[in-house]
Motif scaffolding. Structure first.
Motif, PDB file in Angstrom:
ATOM      1  N   VAL A  52      10.637 -17.688 -13.810  1.00 49.97           N
ATOM      2  CA  VAL A  52      11.826 -18.044 -13.028  1.00 49.97           C
ATOM      3  C   VAL A  52      11.745 -17.429 -11.638  1.00 49.97           C
ATOM      4  CG1 VAL A  52      14.327 -17.701 -12.849  1.00 49.97           C
ATOM      5  CG2 VAL A  52      13.327 -18.468 -14.998  1.00 49.97           C
ATOM      6  N   ASP A  53      11.350 -16.172 -11.553  1.00 53.05           N
ATOM      7  CA  ASP A  53      11.236 -15.501 -10.251  1.00 53.05           C
ATOM      8  C   ASP A  53      10.199 -16.185  -9.364  1.00 53.05           C
ATOM      9  OD1 ASP A  53      13.157 -13.656 -11.036  1.00 53.05           O
ATOM     10  OD2 ASP A  53      11.695 -12.064 -11.468  1.00 53.05           O
ATOM     11  N   GLN A  54       9.025 -16.496  -9.928  1.00 54.09           N
ATOM     12  CA  GLN A  54       7.988 -17.123  -9.115  1.00 54.09           C
ATOM     13  C   GLN A  54       8.368 -18.543  -8.714  1.00 54.09           C
ATOM     14  OE1 GLN A  54       4.110 -16.640 -10.976  1.00 54.09           O
ATOM     15  NE2 GLN A  54       4.010 -14.508 -10.304  1.00 54.09           N
ATOM     16  N   ARG A  55       9.024 -19.264  -9.597  1.00 58.76           N
ATOM     17  CA  ARG A  55       9.471 -20.617  -9.248  1.00 58.76           C
ATOM     18  C   ARG A  55      10.537 -20.565  -8.164  1.00 58.76           C
ATOM     19  NH1 ARG A  55       9.898 -22.493 -15.547  1.00 58.76           N
ATOM     20  NH2 ARG A  55       7.678 -22.889 -15.852  1.00 58.76           N
ATOM     21  N   ALA A  56      11.435 -19.615  -8.268  1.00 59.78           N
ATOM     22  CA  ALA A  56      12.469 -19.459  -7.234  1.00 59.78           C
ATOM     23  C   ALA A  56      11.831 -19.110  -5.891  1.00 59.78           C
ATOM     24  CB  ALA A  56      13.479 -18.394  -7.651  1.00 59.78           C
ATOM     25  N   ASP A  57      10.795 -18.269  -5.906  1.00 61.08           N
ATOM     26  CA  ASP A  57      10.092 -17.937  -4.667  1.00 61.08           C
ATOM     27  C   ASP A  57       9.463 -19.175  -4.037  1.00 61.08           C
ATOM     28  OD1 ASP A  57      10.780 -15.250  -4.828  1.00 61.08           O
ATOM     29  OD2 ASP A  57       8.834 -14.630  -5.666  1.00 61.08           O
ATOM     30  N   LEU A  58       8.852 -20.030  -4.864  1.00 63.16           N
ATOM     31  CA  LEU A  58       8.277 -21.273  -4.352  1.00 63.16           C
ATOM     32  C   LEU A  58       9.345 -22.140  -3.700  1.00 63.16           C
ATOM     33  CD1 LEU A  58       5.851 -22.514  -7.167  1.00 63.16           C
ATOM     34  CD2 LEU A  58       5.244 -21.941  -4.817  1.00 63.16           C
ATOM     35  N   TYR A  59      10.486 -22.264  -4.351  1.00 67.58           N
ATOM     36  CA  TYR A  59      11.549 -23.109  -3.815  1.00 67.58           C
ATOM     37  C   TYR A  59      12.152 -22.496  -2.550  1.00 67.58           C
ATOM     38  CZ  TYR A  59      15.445 -26.324  -3.584  1.00 67.58           C
ATOM     39  OH  TYR A  59      16.337 -27.262  -3.164  1.00 67.58           O
ATOM     40  N   ARG A  60      12.325 -21.181  -2.541  1.00 62.47           N
ATOM     41  CA  ARG A  60      12.829 -20.514  -1.329  1.00 62.47           C
ATOM     42  C   ARG A  60      11.893 -20.755  -0.151  1.00 62.47           C
ATOM     43  NH1 ARG A  60      13.622 -16.104  -4.896  1.00 62.47           N
ATOM     44  NH2 ARG A  60      15.766 -16.057  -5.575  1.00 62.47           N
ATOM     45  N   ARG A  61      10.585 -20.693  -0.427  1.00 55.48           N
ATOM     46  CA  ARG A  61       9.620 -20.947   0.650  1.00 55.48           C
ATOM     47  C   ARG A  61       9.774 -22.365   1.184  1.00 55.48           C
ATOM     48  NH1 ARG A  61       3.699 -20.007  -0.899  1.00 55.48           N
ATOM     49  NH2 ARG A  61       3.483 -22.245  -0.933  1.00 55.48           N
ATOM     50  N   PHE A  62       9.953 -23.330   0.283  1.00 56.90           N
ATOM     51  CA  PHE A  62      10.182 -24.697   0.741  1.00 56.90           C
ATOM     52  C   PHE A  62      11.449 -24.768   1.596  1.00 56.90           C
ATOM     53  CE2 PHE A  62      12.689 -28.558   0.150  1.00 56.90           C
ATOM     54  CZ  PHE A  62      11.907 -29.437   0.887  1.00 56.90           C
ATOM     55  N   HIS A 101      10.551 -28.280 -11.316  1.00 55.99           N
ATOM     56  CA  HIS A 101      11.025 -27.284 -12.284  1.00 55.99           C
ATOM     57  C   HIS A 101      12.239 -27.856 -12.994  1.00 55.99           C
ATOM     58  CE1 HIS A 101       9.374 -24.255  -9.150  1.00 55.99           C
ATOM     59  NE2 HIS A 101       8.408 -24.767  -9.884  1.00 55.99           N
ATOM     60  N   MET A 102      12.196 -27.854 -14.302  1.00 54.05           N
ATOM     61  CA  MET A 102      13.324 -28.338 -15.086  1.00 54.05           C
ATOM     62  C   MET A 102      13.739 -27.242 -16.052  1.00 54.05           C
ATOM     63  SD  MET A 102      12.210 -32.238 -16.024  1.00 54.05           S
ATOM     64  CE  MET A 102      10.876 -31.725 -17.075  1.00 54.05           C
ATOM     65  N   TYR A 103      15.018 -27.027 -16.133  1.00 57.67           N
ATOM     66  CA  TYR A 103      15.561 -26.087 -17.094  1.00 57.67           C
ATOM     67  C   TYR A 103      16.647 -26.812 -17.862  1.00 57.67           C
ATOM     68  CZ  TYR A 103      13.468 -22.686 -13.914  1.00 57.67           C
ATOM     69  OH  TYR A 103      12.596 -21.999 -13.128  1.00 57.67           O
TER      70      TYR A 103
END
Length: 195
Positions: free
Chosen positions: A112-122, A187-189
């Motif tokens: 979750v943390d790494q996926r959030a980082d990817l999205y924040r970068r976008f 990412h799907m939750y």
């Protein structure tokens, strides 16, 4: 040879191997690159090649990645690739002991943390992607009233759609249709909650 199936991780040793933050970043980078050397990956993750080599060997010890055919004439380079299309880690394999459940939870939090980082970068770089990509990027949230079985069915249907688009994109790219094609994270939750 890379398997077209996801590898199901059900043992603590392999879970701990991939649950390291740098190793997960390296695994993700290899998934995108298909093949790469430790030096190439070190540039992507901003770490020393020797440290990256160490972590790649740890992933290989657990069968998560494997050596790939050399992509250059330099015999000193060691090329790597993922050993399967992806990995799957299921709660049912880690709920029989508290330490297993804790390790599984820690891995989930890392993702979750790494996926959030990817999205924040976008989000930070959205303007640089241009209007076509900014308009195509999705961010949505739905609140549904489902049973556990219905959620499982929904997840499988969504994964079928994702697999269809992935197969089409890869086939089109193999046929030479590379113009405008980028890596896309989806990412799907789907999870229950009580307000």
């Amino acid at each position: 040879m890379t398997s077209k199936e996801n590898r199901r991780i059900s043992d603590m040793g392999t879970l701990k191997a991939i649950a390291h933050p740098l190793r997960m970043r390296l695994y993700r980078a290899l998934t995108v690159a298909a093949t790469a050397t430790a030096s190439q990956l070190a540039e992507q993750v901003d770490e020393a090649p020797s440290l990256v080599s160490y972590h790649l060997r740890k992933l290989a010890e657990h069968g998560l990645i494997e050596e790939a055919e050399a992509q250059s004439e330099d015999g000193r380079e060691r090329w790597w690739r993922t050993a399967s299309e992806g990995v799957s880690i299921r709660d049912e394999d880690f709920r029989d002991a508290p330490e297993k459940a804790a390790a599984h939870t820690a891995f989930g939090r890392l993702l979750v943390d790494q996926r959030a980082d990817l999205y924040r970068r976008f989000l930070d770089e959205r303007h640089a992607w241009g209007s076509a990509w900014s308009d195509a990027a999705a961010d949505s949230e739905s609140t549904l009233r489902l049973t556990a079985a219905e959620l499982a069915d929904l997840n499988e249907e969504l994964l079928d759609v994702v697999r269809k688009y992935d197969a089409k994109g890869r086939a089109d790219e193999a046929a030479g249709a590379t113009e405008g094609r980028e890596n896309v994270a989806l990412h799907m939750y789907g999870f229950p909650f009580r307000p």
